[in-house]
Design an enzyme around this catalytic site. Structure first.
Site, PDB file in Angstrom:
ATOM      1  N   ASN A   1       0.813  -1.268   0.053  1.00 16.87           N
ATOM      2  CA  ASN A   1      -0.045  -0.141  -0.202  1.00 16.87           C
ATOM      3  C   ASN A   1       0.928   1.177  -0.025  1.00 16.87           C
ATOM      4  OD1 ASN A   1      -2.466  -1.445   0.175  1.00 16.87           O
ATOM      5  ND2 ASN A   1      -2.392  -1.624   2.294  1.00 16.87           N
TER       6      ASN A   1
ATOM      7  N   GLY B   1      -3.627   3.471   8.010  1.00 13.19           N
ATOM      8  CA  GLY B   1      -2.514   3.793   8.633  1.00 13.19           C
ATOM      9  C   GLY B   1      -1.287   3.766   7.563  1.00 13.19           C
ATOM     10  N   ASP B   2      -1.553   2.650   6.689  1.00 19.49           N
ATOM     11  CA  ASP B   2      -0.352   2.773   5.447  1.00 19.49           C
ATOM     12  C   ASP B   2      -0.314   4.010   4.840  1.00 19.49           C
ATOM     13  OD1 ASP B   2      -0.378   0.088   6.536  1.00 19.49           O
ATOM     14  OD2 ASP B   2      -1.823  -0.513   5.077  1.00 19.49           O
ATOM     15  N   THR B   3      -1.576   4.533   4.528  1.00 26.91           N
ATOM     16  CA  THR B   3      -1.603   5.869   3.547  1.00 26.91           C
ATOM     17  C   THR B   3      -0.853   6.872   4.490  1.00 26.91           C
ATOM     18  OG1 THR B   3      -3.559   5.078   2.579  1.00 26.91           O
ATOM     19  CG2 THR B   3      -2.988   7.441   2.476  1.00 26.91           C
TER      20      THR B   3
END
Length: 314
Positions: free
Chosen positions: A41, A252-254
């Site tokens: 991601n 959270g990855d973003t």
């Protein structure tokens, strides 16, 4: 070069049904396949920001080929260790108000494959940055994280860690560039009750412990409460924009990818934190990863709070 390492990737299958009943054939009204994994991601988000990067980790079988094809289709370089097993498929089923999540274990990774990944990482150079995020696959224990953090010291590359494994604490003495716990993960590492972190002062004290153990920067994701950032000079918080939450899995990855990406684009810490908070919320408000188009509007809702002076006086 920027590298992302995903050791336990997956294809995420999202399906929707009008009804979902046992012992009968249920026919979907919607389905969507997504190449997934926390650092995968991040690779997608960095590319959307115009930042070139290379994805590595473990992939196997027809599912692994699909993930690699999707990354290459997006213009992302790949350098995976190819294994004999089949990369997992996770299934998320929505039926009315109910949601079912079936997350598979994935293949066992043998020592030969692990050594091959370490060999790839050992080729990184001082100007490189490596993200390592997500769960560890079967056959891989937390010591691989320490091997990677020691390599970051030996080779001089910057290391960003977003992992739940408590082994992360052993990596802090190697001074990772940034770590990104959630408040729940932070509580687990420090054997605290997560409810104590509803008090911002207690949360700050906990994050400072990680700085004192060696982390250079700490980014704490707090969901609808926003984001907290700490380094040795400042403590910053942001509020989260309001909107209808569709999927929090990749938010959270973003947040992490766009925050570090913004720093790489020479934005200030403050501007990077505001942008990343808005981007993370944008992903939470959509079925997939944000396309970043609504981020400028969401940024107007983000409030930046500087707690640095207050913490120094306490």
């Amino acid at each position: 070069m920027i590298y992302t390492c995903t050791m336990n990737p997956a294809i995420d299958l999202f399906t929707e049904f009008e009804h979902f009943e046992p012992h009968v054939v249920n026919r979907s009204v919607f389905e969507d396949y997504q190449a997934n994994g926390k650092t995968i991601n991040i690779s997608f988000m960095l590319k959307k920001m115009g930042i070139e990067n290379c994805a590595t980790g473990f992939l196997g079988g027809f599912t692994g080929k699909y993930i690699e094809d999707e990354l290459r289709r997006a213009g992302i370089d790949t350098d995976f260790v190819h294994i004999d097993g089949i990369t997992r498929i996770n299934t998320f089923i929505k039926a009315g108000e109910k949601e079912y999540k079936a997350v598979n274990r994935g293949p066992v990774i043998d020592e030969k494959a692990q050594d091959a990944l370490i060999a790839k990482i050992s080729g990184l150079e001082p100007e490189d940055l490596l993200f390592v995020s997500g769960s560890l696959p079967r056959g891989v224990n937390g010591t691989i994280l320490k091997r990677i953090s020691e390599l970051s010291v030996k080779k001089g590359f910057r290391l960003v860690l977003d992992v739940s494994a408590k082994t992360l604490l052993d990596c802090l003495s190697d001074h990772p560039f940034l770590i990104k716990p959630s408040d729940e993960e932070l509580a687990a590492w420090l054997d605290e009750d997560p409810t104590v972190f509803e008090d911002d002062v207690r949360l700050i004290d906990a994050a400072v412990q990680l700085l004192n153990k060696g982390a250079e920067r700490v980014l704490v994701s707090r969901g609808e409460k926003g984001t907290m950032y700490l380094d040795r000079d400042r403590v910053l918080q942001t509020t989260a924009p309001r909107g209808e939450v569709v999927n929090t899995a990749c938010a959270g990855d973003t947040l992490l990818g766009t925050f570090v990406g913004s720093l790489l684009q020479q934005k200030s810490i403050e501007d990077a934190l505001i942008f990343a908070t808005a981007a993370g919320s944008s992903t939470a408000f959509t079925a997939g990863l944000s396309d970043l188009k609504d981020v400028p509007e969401l940024m107007q809702q983000v409030k930046l709070i500087n707690d640095t002076e207050g913490v120094r006086k306490s």
